[in-house]
Every structure is written in structure tokens, then in C-alpha cells.
Design a protein around this motif. Structure first.
Motif, PDB file in Angstrom:
ATOM      1  N   PHE A 130       4.025  -2.774   5.305  1.00 36.13           N
ATOM      2  CA  PHE A 130       3.501  -2.069   6.467  1.00 36.13           C
ATOM      3  C   PHE A 130       3.846  -0.586   6.373  1.00 36.13           C
ATOM      4  O   PHE A 130       4.921  -0.216   5.881  1.00 36.13           O
ATOM      5  CB  PHE A 130       4.077  -2.621   7.767  1.00 36.13           C
ATOM      6  N   ALA A 131       2.965   0.262   6.851  1.00 37.42           N
ATOM      7  CA  ALA A 131       3.223   1.702   6.874  1.00 37.42           C
ATOM      8  C   ALA A 131       4.034   2.042   8.120  1.00 37.42           C
ATOM      9  O   ALA A 131       3.516   1.964   9.242  1.00 37.42           O
ATOM     10  CB  ALA A 131       1.900   2.470   6.865  1.00 37.42           C
ATOM     11  N   LYS A 157       5.414   2.271  14.350  1.00 35.03           N
ATOM     12  CA  LYS A 157       3.995   2.295  14.709  1.00 35.03           C
ATOM     13  C   LYS A 157       3.598   1.261  15.760  1.00 35.03           C
ATOM     14  O   LYS A 157       2.429   1.188  16.130  1.00 35.03           O
ATOM     15  CB  LYS A 157       3.155   2.057  13.449  1.00 35.03           C
ATOM     16  N   VAL A 158       4.544   0.462  16.250  1.00 38.66           N
ATOM     17  CA  VAL A 158       4.195  -0.572  17.231  1.00 38.66           C
ATOM     18  C   VAL A 158       3.653   0.084  18.507  1.00 38.66           C
ATOM     19  O   VAL A 158       4.361   0.824  19.180  1.00 38.66           O
ATOM     20  CB  VAL A 158       5.419  -1.437  17.586  1.00 38.66           C
ATOM     21  N   MET A 215      -1.482  -1.911  13.029  1.00 34.92           N
ATOM     22  CA  MET A 215      -0.320  -1.970  12.145  1.00 34.92           C
ATOM     23  C   MET A 215      -0.826  -1.918  10.706  1.00 34.92           C
ATOM     24  O   MET A 215      -0.921  -2.941  10.019  1.00 34.92           O
ATOM     25  CB  MET A 215       0.469  -3.251  12.392  1.00 34.92           C
ATOM     26  N   SER A 216      -1.199  -0.744  10.259  1.00 35.06           N
ATOM     27  CA  SER A 216      -1.832  -0.611   8.947  1.00 35.06           C
ATOM     28  C   SER A 216      -0.846  -0.855   7.808  1.00 35.06           C
ATOM     29  O   SER A 216       0.357  -0.620   7.941  1.00 35.06           O
ATOM     30  CB  SER A 216      -2.439   0.784   8.802  1.00 35.06           C
ATOM     31  N   PHE A 217      -1.406  -1.350   6.712  1.00 33.63           N
ATOM     32  CA  PHE A 217      -0.615  -1.576   5.503  1.00 33.63           C
ATOM     33  C   PHE A 217      -0.609  -0.313   4.650  1.00 33.63           C
ATOM     34  O   PHE A 217      -1.604   0.426   4.604  1.00 33.63           O
ATOM     35  CB  PHE A 217      -1.187  -2.730   4.681  1.00 33.63           C
ATOM     36  N   ASN A 218       0.508  -0.085   3.972  1.00 33.73           N
ATOM     37  CA  ASN A 218       0.590   0.982   2.988  1.00 33.73           C
ATOM     38  C   ASN A 218       0.127   0.400   1.651  1.00 33.73           C
ATOM     39  O   ASN A 218       0.922  -0.174   0.905  1.00 33.73           O
ATOM     40  CB  ASN A 218       2.031   1.505   2.892  1.00 33.73           C
ATOM     41  N   VAL A 219      -1.165   0.520   1.370  1.00 32.70           N
ATOM     42  CA  VAL A 219      -1.759  -0.144   0.214  1.00 32.70           C
ATOM     43  C   VAL A 219      -1.123   0.309  -1.094  1.00 32.70           C
ATOM     44  O   VAL A 219      -1.023  -0.468  -2.051  1.00 32.70           O
ATOM     45  CB  VAL A 219      -3.286   0.091   0.187  1.00 32.70           C
ATOM     46  N   ASP A 220      -0.668   1.549  -1.153  1.00 33.88           N
ATOM     47  CA  ASP A 220      -0.047   2.062  -2.382  1.00 33.88           C
ATOM     48  C   ASP A 220       1.223   1.301  -2.731  1.00 33.88           C
ATOM     49  O   ASP A 220       1.645   1.274  -3.894  1.00 33.88           O
ATOM     50  CB  ASP A 220       0.277   3.550  -2.230  1.00 33.88           C
ATOM     51  N   LYS A 221       1.859   0.693  -1.724  1.00 31.58           N
ATOM     52  CA  LYS A 221       3.092  -0.050  -1.971  1.00 31.58           C
ATOM     53  C   LYS A 221       2.870  -1.561  -1.971  1.00 31.58           C
ATOM     54  O   LYS A 221       3.832  -2.325  -2.122  1.00 31.58           O
ATOM     55  CB  LYS A 221       4.144   0.323  -0.916  1.00 31.58           C
ATOM     56  N   CYS A 222       1.640  -1.996  -1.816  1.00 31.24           N
ATOM     57  CA  CYS A 222       1.308  -3.416  -1.912  1.00 31.24           C
ATOM     58  C   CYS A 222       0.959  -3.739  -3.364  1.00 31.24           C
ATOM     59  O   CYS A 222       0.408  -2.891  -4.076  1.00 31.24           O
ATOM     60  CB  CYS A 222       0.129  -3.767  -1.003  1.00 31.24           C
ATOM     61  N   SER A 223       1.254  -4.958  -3.798  1.00 31.38           N
ATOM     62  CA  SER A 223       0.996  -5.298  -5.205  1.00 31.38           C
ATOM     63  C   SER A 223       0.822  -6.797  -5.372  1.00 31.38           C
ATOM     64  O   SER A 223       1.121  -7.587  -4.465  1.00 31.38           O
ATOM     65  CB  SER A 223       2.154  -4.810  -6.089  1.00 31.38           C
ATOM     66  N   VAL A 224       0.337  -7.165  -6.558  1.00 30.67           N
ATOM     67  CA  VAL A 224       0.171  -8.571  -6.907  1.00 30.67           C
ATOM     68  C   VAL A 224       0.870  -8.835  -8.242  1.00 30.67           C
ATOM     69  O   VAL A 224       0.776  -8.019  -9.179  1.00 30.67           O
ATOM     70  CB  VAL A 224      -1.325  -8.959  -6.992  1.00 30.67           C
TER      71      VAL A 224
END
Length: 527
Positions: free
Chosen positions: A172-173, A178-179, A292-301
């Protein structure tokens, strides 16, 4: 301003069973004052906890009246809502603001009331089983270790069956910051928290101010319009409630520790990949709906398994990056299923601390070095060790070498062998300590001390007529080392060999004492 969505009614009992009113008693306040950590820093009002602790008898009655009045009138003093923020460095470059976590230092008296309210909320959530089992953060009987064990149990099981596994790590960013308040209040209502309790929380969150403290220099006051304060007592449980319904509608296993979330799915065909992608789409829609946006740069598979097709996945319009490994709650999860890198990191950190002790501590006495080693060095080698226990000889020796170095530093142990040094210091080998830790963890799971269903890990042999205790575990065959050496498999033989007198202990400390006594009588052991 977008329309506030209506959350699913998680709490479906009679409204009369909801948490709408809290009554504070003198017994509760006295207990909270007695439990204050006098070694903590003063609050934002510079009132030291030592002062409150020493005057607990005199302060109990007036504070009880103050707390009840605050709850009844839904009035929160401004001093309880002000925070002095200290930036805590996480990792990365120190000159980048995003690499710091803002910790709020608030008024201690206000935090005592927060703690009381939190206890009531947690009791309400647990009584009606409102929190999903996937959440391990800030919950009694759950921890980083229970999170990792539960998650990796599924991962190793799938791999041992010859199936490919895809792990999705989500971030989460600025989650806590951000709540959005109006949406949070709706979530609280859906969990049965209403009336005076909800009104007090609304007042506690409104009109908040904060200022940053760096090197004793304070910034100006800044109004806070969203987020639950990190460093507060009540904030974390409010956050758990806010993201609780993220599980709803997911097919894939999700595991959470506060805002750290991850998905695990066995991938046997393209349809499995599509199912995982659909769940990612649902998570993205949830993040948009609840801001509650995700920080896509820090998400991974992470793709695991020899026949893994390396499918790609998207979160919204962004493709998730592929990673060979990820640090999961402080433990490195490697795509090849091995634990060697985590061992190396633990040894490096432990040796670094040992080097600092060698350089800055002049004394080499048994009392000083032994205590420093136990409190500062050894924990770095044993953090969540049940989830990544080494099984290769080189890793086992690498970890044991740290304790060898530490015991050599002690003046009273000069000239003794490693085994004799351990005996002189009343220590055991780290390998034996890991076995001991495994058995303690089995005991905590089976006895329900850790609030995770032990049947996820073990199958107790019913009506066992063999010699020994009545809680013997079934031994399953495993194809891969990553499975046979994992916690739920490697502990079976050691647990089954214990006598009834040890297994039937009534508490963790009782189990530890009985286990130690049992091992000490075994002349052939290295204990």
C-alpha cells in the motif's frame, strides 16, 4: 468528493450486542497505570510515564472520572490529539523522505484511554470473530512467525506436489497515512462499533495536529486530514478494521500482517493464472473504492517451481515486476525455495553486532559478554527461525560459528573447547536451540496459545496405542528438501519422542522447564 460507498455489514448480530458504550472502572485504570513502561520517553506534553506510575494510587480516581466524562460527552482535549512526529529510518537512501516512517509521540494520559478503548474493541472483534483469519498483525496469539509459517506451509506443500506457485507481494502507498475518515467511520459501523464509542473516535481523529521533531528542533503545526497515527495505541486496530473486507470475494489465499499483504496460488494451467488475475482485479477495484492505492513499483511476483510458465500479472493498468526474491516480514523468501541467503544475512548482522561489542566493550567477563550476546547477537540469528531453519551443513556451521566466536571472547573460557565453553556458560548449541524452539512452537499451536488452527500443520494420530504421549503426530512423506525440512515436517519425530510428562504441561514456561529437565537427563545429548 466522491460518494462514500456502503461497506458490507460484517457485524450481523443484534444491534444491542454492538459496542456503543464503554464504562471505565478504577480497576482498569489502576491496572493500566501499573503496566506503564517507566523507561519510555515522555509524551508530547513532556509528562514522564515514571511520574504517572509512581502516583498511580492517587491518580486512579480522578483519571477514571476524566475518562468516563470524555467518553460520555465525546470530548477529546486538543493535547490528546496533538502529535510530535519523529521520522524513523526504514531502508534505502537516507536523503529521501519516503524512506522514513513517521512515528507519532502523543500524550501518555490520552494513550491510556486509547488503550482501554482498544481493549474493548478487540474483545468485541474477537468475540464475534469479525476479523478474517488472514490477518496476523496486532492480534493476540498471532505474530510475524505465525504469518510466515501459515503462508509458507501452503507454498512448500504445493511445490512438493510438483505444482508451480506464484506469489504476489503487495504494498500500500503510505497505508496508515491515507485512511479516509468518513469511509473509516462507515467501516466501524459495519463492524458493530457505534454510539458513544464511535462518536469519541470521530472526535479523537478530528482536529488532529502534528509537528516534526528533528535534533530537538520543532517544525510548525500542521493539520491532519486523513490517516490513523502510527505510534498511537488505537490507530493500528482501526487500520485492521478498515482493510478487513479486502478478503471478500477472493479465491486466492491472501495473508496479511497489518498493511503487508501477499497472495499465494498454485498454477497448474492458464485458468489458474486467470483466477489469480481476477483476484488482483478485485483488489485493485477495492483500492479504488476505498481510496487505498497500491504502490505498484513496490509490488512484485515471484515464480516458483521448475515448470513455472512465468505468467505476467497486472494491477490496474500496470504490469507487476518479476522478482527472484522478496523480504517478507524481515525474512528473505527465495524463488528457489532455499534459505541460504537468509542465513547469510542473519550471520552478517549478528557478526556486525558482535564486532561492535568487541570494539566498544572493554570487559571480557563472563557476565558482561554472555548477557550482551544473549540480548543483542543471538536474537538476530533466531528471528522467526522456525520459518527458515537451515538444513544444509554449510548454513548450519555458518550460524554456529557466530556463537563460537562469541564464547571465545570471554576471558574465563580461554583454552577450553567449544563444548566445554558452552557447558561453562550454561549454553547449548544453536542447532539444539532451534530444535527446542520448534518443539515450543508445536506446543503453542496444539494448545491454542498461538491462535492458528494446528490442523493446518499437523495431523494428530487418533487413539494412538503406541508408547508415549497421546498427541503424537502423523509423519508424511515429502519429495523435496524444502518440504521435508520445513517446520511442520521436521518437528514430527522430535515431538513424538517426548514423554507425556513434557507434552501435558499446562503453560509454555512449564513446557520449557519440563523439556529442559528431560533433555538434561539424556546423557548422550549435547544439551
Amino acid at each position: 468528493m466522491s460518494t462514500v460507498p456502503k461497506p458490507d455489514p460484517i457485524f450481523k448480530e443484534s444491534i444491542h450486542l454492538g459496542l456503543d458504550e464503554i464504562q471505565v472502572t478504577e480497576e482498569i485504570v489502576f491496572k493500566k497505570l501499573s503496566e506503564l513502561n517507566v523507561n519510555k520517553s515522555p509524551g508530547s506534553d513532556d509528562l514522564h510515564p515514571k511520574f504517572l506510575y509512581e502516583l498511580k494510587t492517587e491518580l486512579t480516581e480522578p483519571l477514571t472520572a476524566l475518562f468516563n466524562s470524555s467518553l460520555k460527552c465525546s470530548t477529546v482535549p486538543q493535547e490528546w490529539r496533538d502529535a510530535k512526529v519523529t521520522p524513523l529510518f526504514k531502508k534505502g537512501r537516507r536523503d529521501m523522505v519516503e524512506n522514513y516512517r513517521p512515528i507519532s509521540l502523543t500524550c501518555i494520559i490520552g494513550k491510556i484511554l486509547e488503550s482501554i478503548i482498544k481493549d474493548y474493541i478487540v474483545e468485541h472483534l474477537e468475540k464475534f470473530q469479525l476479523l478474517h483469519d488472514s490477518q496476523h498483525g496486532f492480534r493476540k496469539g498471532r505474530s510475524c512467525l505465525t504469518n510466515l509459517l501459515s503462508f509458507l506451509e501452503d507454498v512448500t506443500k504445493y511445490l512438493d506436489l510438483g505444482q508451480s506457485v506464484d506469489l504476489i507481494y503487495l504494498d500500500f502507498a503510505k497505508a496508515f497515512d491515507k485512511v479516509p475518515y468518513v469511509r473509516l467511520f462507515k467501516k466501524l459501523e459495519s463492524h458493530g462499533i457505534s454510539g458513544q464509542t464511535l462518536n469519541w473516535i470521530k472526535q479523537w481523529l478530528s482536529g488532529r495536529r502534528q509537528r516534526v521533531s528533528i535534533n530537538k528542533t520543532l517544525s510548525g503545526w500542521q493539520e491532519v486530514s486523513s490517516g490513523v497515527p502510527q505510534g498511537s495505541v488505537l490507530g493500528p486496530v482501526l487500520f485492521l478494521i478498515y482493510i478487513n473486507d479486502i478478503d471478500i470475494g477472493l479465491i486466492t489465499k491472501i495473508s496479511k500482517f497489518a498493511d503487508d499483504s501477499k497472495l499465494c496460488k498454485n498454477i497448474c494451467s492458464s485458468s489458474d493464472r486467470d483466477a489469480l488475475q481476477k483476484d488482483l482485479d478485485k483488489l485493485h477495484m477495492w483500492s479504488q473504492k476505498w481510496q487505498m492505492s497500491f504502490n505498484v513499483d513496490k509490488c512484485s511476483v515471484i515464480h516458483m517451481g521448475h515448470s513455472n510458465q512465468q505468467y505476467t500479472y497486472k494491477l490496474g493498468n500496470n504490469e507487476l515486476k518479476s522478482a527472484e526474491k522478496e523480504t517478507d516480514l524481515g525474512v528473505v523468501v527465495d524463488g528457489n525455495g532455499r534459505v541460504s541467503e537468509q542465513c547469510n544475512i542473519a550471520v552478517k548482522n549478528a557478526n556486525s553486532t558482535l564486532g561492535i561489542i568487541r570494539k566498544h566493550v572493554k570487559s571480557r567477563s563472563k557476565v558482561v559478554i554472555s548477557q550482551l550476546y544473549k540480548s543483542l547477537v543471538r536474537p538476530k540469528l533466531e528471528y522467526c527461525i522456525q520459518a527458515w531453519c537451515p538444513y544444509l551443513k554449510k548454513d548450519i556451521e555458518n550460524i554456529e560459528r557466530v556463537q563460537r566466536r562469541a564464547t571465545k571472547m570471554i576471558s574465563e573460557c580461554k583454552g577450553f573447547s567449544y563444548k566445554d565453553r558452552l557447558s561453562k556458560l550454561n549454553l547449548i548449541s544453536l542447532e539444539k536451540r532451534r530444535e527446542r524452539g520448534d518443539l515450543i512452537q508445536v506446543f503453542k499451536l496444539i494448545k491454542g496459545i498461538d491462535k492458528v488452527d494446528y490442523k493446518k500443520f499437523f495431523e494428530v494420530i487418533p487413539n494412538s496405542k503406541t508408547r508415549g504421549h497421546c498427541l503424537k503426530l502423523k509423519k508424511n512423506r515429502s519429495r523435496l528438501d524444502s518440504r521435508s525440512k520445513f517446520f511442520s515436517q521436521r518437528v514430527v519425530n522430535s515431538w513424538n519422542e517426548l514423554p507425556s510428562s513434557v507434552v501435558e504441561a499446562e503453560s509454555v514456561n512449564g513446557f520449557k522447564n519440563r523439556l529442559d529437565n528431560f533433555w538434561s537427563k539424556d546423557i548422550g545429548s549435547n544439551y
